[in-house]
Structure formats: C-alpha cells, structure tokens
Design an enzyme around this catalytic site. Structure first.
Site, PDB file in Angstrom:
ATOM      1  N   ASP A 162      51.995  37.731  36.248  1.00 13.97           N
ATOM      2  CA  ASP A 162      53.384  37.037  36.204  1.00 13.97           C
ATOM      3  C   ASP A 162      53.752  36.288  37.712  1.00 13.97           C
ATOM      4  O   ASP A 162      53.319  36.748  38.689  1.00 13.97           O
ATOM      5  CB  ASP A 162      54.459  38.114  35.865  1.00 13.97           C
ATOM      6  CG  ASP A 162      55.650  37.297  35.564  1.00 13.97           C
ATOM      7  OD1 ASP A 162      55.609  36.277  34.963  1.00 13.97           O
ATOM      8  OD2 ASP A 162      56.736  37.880  35.200  1.00 13.97           O
TER       9      ASP A 162
ATOM     10  N   ASN B 243      55.247  33.058  24.428  1.00 14.40           N
ATOM     11  CA  ASN B 243      55.282  31.751  25.156  1.00 14.40           C
ATOM     12  C   ASN B 243      55.446  30.438  24.556  1.00 14.40           C
ATOM     13  O   ASN B 243      55.470  29.381  25.455  1.00 14.40           O
ATOM     14  CB  ASN B 243      53.858  31.923  26.111  1.00 14.40           C
ATOM     15  CG  ASN B 243      53.940  33.112  27.281  1.00 14.40           C
ATOM     16  OD1 ASN B 243      52.982  33.703  27.529  1.00 14.40           O
ATOM     17  ND2 ASN B 243      55.065  33.294  27.786  1.00 14.40           N
TER      18      ASN B 243
HETATM   19  C1  FPP Z   1      52.981  33.860  33.942  1.00 22.42           C
HETATM   20  O1  FPP Z   1      53.641  33.052  35.110  1.00 22.42           O
HETATM   21  C2  FPP Z   1      51.950  33.170  33.623  1.00 22.42           C
HETATM   22  C3  FPP Z   1      51.596  32.723  32.245  1.00 22.42           C
HETATM   23  C4  FPP Z   1      52.457  32.655  31.182  1.00 22.42           C
HETATM   24  C5  FPP Z   1      50.239  31.946  32.219  1.00 22.42           C
HETATM   25  C6  FPP Z   1      49.070  32.648  32.593  1.00 22.42           C
HETATM   26  C7  FPP Z   1      47.935  31.713  32.938  1.00 22.42           C
HETATM   27  C8  FPP Z   1      46.970  31.742  33.845  1.00 22.42           C
HETATM   28  C9  FPP Z   1      47.034  32.715  35.160  1.00 22.42           C
HETATM   29  C10 FPP Z   1      46.010  30.676  33.806  1.00 22.42           C
HETATM   30  C11 FPP Z   1      44.620  31.384  33.912  1.00 22.42           C
HETATM   31  C12 FPP Z   1      44.303  31.880  32.748  1.00 22.42           C
HETATM   32  C13 FPP Z   1      43.029  31.652  32.143  1.00 22.42           C
HETATM   33  C14 FPP Z   1      42.565  32.441  31.061  1.00 22.42           C
HETATM   34  C15 FPP Z   1      42.053  30.532  32.596  1.00 22.42           C
HETATM   35  P1  FPP Z   1      55.164  32.530  34.794  1.00 22.42           P
HETATM   36  O2  FPP Z   1      54.942  31.123  33.990  1.00 22.42           O
HETATM   37  O3  FPP Z   1      55.681  33.397  33.515  1.00 22.42           O
HETATM   38  O4  FPP Z   1      55.823  32.488  35.901  1.00 22.42           O
HETATM   39  P2  FPP Z   1      57.563  32.664  36.303  1.00 22.42           P
HETATM   40  O5  FPP Z   1      57.971  34.158  35.672  1.00 22.42           O
HETATM   41  O6  FPP Z   1      57.388  32.771  37.927  1.00 22.42           O
HETATM   42  O7  FPP Z   1      58.088  31.667  35.554  1.00 22.42           O
END
Ligand code: FPP
Length: 259
Positions: free
Chosen positions: A36, A84
């Site tokens: 996260d 998501n």
């Molecule tokens: C959470 O951060 C992250 C995600 C919903 C996406 C995760 C994806 C990756 C790390 C990319 C790599 C994965 C692969 C399999 C290539 P957030 O967007 O919820 O962050 P925030 O809470 O700060 O908004």
C-alpha cells in the site's frame, strides 16, 4: 545452496549487513504483503498516481529477488482487489497494462530464478489478453521448485471463501466428499491457495493497520507487521528487518507456549 537452485545469484540481499543477523531457521513458510501507499508516494513526489504504481512494480521485483535469495517457500502479494475497480478508469487501465507489460518482461527471468507463479482471485474476469498471459506464465513455471509466488489480482478474501464453499458443496452433492469430511483441510483444498501453507507473516506498508479482505482464512494465525513506509520506498533491507522481527515472535497458536 541457492547457487544450485537459481541460475542468477541474487547477491544484493546476501551482502546486506542485516542479512548476516537473520536467523534463517526462523523464516516464515508463507509471507503475504499488502503493497500500500503507491498513490501517496507519487503525490509526495509531485507525480501522478500511476507513477507510484510503476515505482511499486520496481519495488516488487526487488522484494521478489530478496525472497529468492532467502529461499522463502511462499510469497503472496495483493496486486489488485475486487474493490479496486472503483478507482478512476484511467488508473485501473494503467494498472492492468502495467500487470501485462511487467509480467511479459519478467516471465523468463522468474522462470530462470526457479519461481513458481500462481494467480489468485477472479482471474476469469480479466481481459482475455491478460488471462492468456497469466496462464502462459503458470504453465511455463509449473515444474519449478523455488519460491511459490502468488499474485492476487481481482481478489477478495470473502469472495474466495464463498467460491471455495460452493466448490465444497458441489463435491458433497456429487458424492466425492461426505459432509463429515468437510474440515479445515478439505476447505483449504478448495481455496485459490490450495497446497500452499497457511500465511504465517503478513506485512502491510503505507501506514494503515488493517487486513483489507486479504487472505482472511489463510491468515488465521499470521503474525502482523506494519510500516509507515510507502510501498515504492520499501527495500530489501526493510524486508529483512521485518523477517528478523518475525523470527523473534513467540507463536502460541492459542496454546500456552511454543516450546
Ligand atoms: C496500492 O497503493 C497499490 C495498488 C492498488 C496496486 C499495486 C500494484 C503494484 C505495486 C504494481 C506492481 C504489481 C505487479 C504484479 C506488476 P494505493 O494506490 O492504494 O496507494 P494509496 O493508498 O497511497 O492511494
């Protein structure tokens, strides 16, 4: 030992001072990570949220390499939840393309590293191209014996539990299983993670302290570890620190002592 298992020796982690202090006899059998903080990291850098996901993918590669060097038996990452999809379509689109492109780029190297990949969640709802690629990756790595690397995409634990329940009911209805044989083991066999040991260590980056519908059944006795560090800033060093911490925990599984 890992020189024998992996064509490419991931030295980077082994050279870390913190690695020398790690008791490798006390590593988790199954580590799960909620990655996260990509969006907040990007905001902090004055970048678009999408740049945070790209940086997150770079971090993931480093952490997987660390897991390989440490010979962790299993690693499961939360890449995209069933919730998501509520994000703006441009962000969802970007993340899906990122999965496709990074997977395409990394398949052969993961295979050389003896990684065995599995995708968990409602994979059949992803784009046909992504479904095809996930299948190709699983097929290519099916005989590998290194890190069991599970990637949760379009995943929700409650959804997984309901799907497993339906599968179990079908088995009972078809006479393959008697109702008396419905137990933790036969239920485990119907989960997306069938055959993978229970989660014993759950890491969450980004400062929030919740499990967000991730591996709820599998994490029943997991040790939890939280850090304020956003996922793109998470490092192999911090990962090893977390694992060191795990090694110090006393695990009682509801009993009185673990001796
Ligand atoms: C959470 O951060 C992250 C995600 C919903 C996406 C995760 C994806 C990756 C790390 C990319 C790599 C994965 C692969 C399999 C290539 P957030 O967007 O919820 O962050 P925030 O809470 O700060 O908004």
């Amino acid at each position: 030992m890992w020189n024998r298992l992996f064509k490419r020796a991931p030295r980077e982690v082994m050279d870390l001072p913190v690695f020398q202090e790690l008791d490798r006899s006390r590593l988790p059998a199954h580590t799960a990570i909620i990655m996260d903080g990509n969006g907040r990291w990007a905001k902090g850098q004055g970048l678009l949220r999408t740049a945070g996901h790209a940086a997150g993918a770079d971090t993931l590669k480093k952490i997987l390499k660390a897991a390989i060097a440490l010979e962790l038996p299993a690693l499961t990452i939360y890449a995209f939840s069933t919730e998501n999809w509520k994000r703006p379509p441009v962000e969802v689109d970007y993340i899906m393309r990122l999965f496709f492109n990074r997977l395409m780029q990394e398949i052969d190297e993961m295979d050389e590293d003896n990684v065995k990949i599995r995708f968990i969640g409602r994979i059949n709802e992803l784009s046909p191209a992504l479904q095809e690629l996930t299948q190709k990756a699983e097929d290519q790595m099916k005989d590998n014996t290194g890190v069991q690397f599970n990637v949760a995409i379009n995943y929700g634990a409650q959804d997984e539990i309901l799907r497993a329940t339906k599968k179990l009911m079908q088995r009972v209805q078809q006479g393959e299983l008697s109702p008396e044989d419905v137990n933790e083991n036969s239920f485990d066999d119907c989960l997306d993670t069938a055959g993978v040991p229970p989660v014993d260590f759950l890491i969450r980056t980004g400062g929030d302290m919740r499990v967000s519908n991730f591996l709820l059944w599998q994490s029943a006795y997991a040790e939890l570890w939280f850090t304020d560090t956003n996922w793109p800033d998470f490092t192999p060093e911090l990962f090893v620190e977390a694992l060191k911490d795990f090694g110090k925990r006393e695990r009682r599984f509801g009993g009185l002592e673990n001796k």
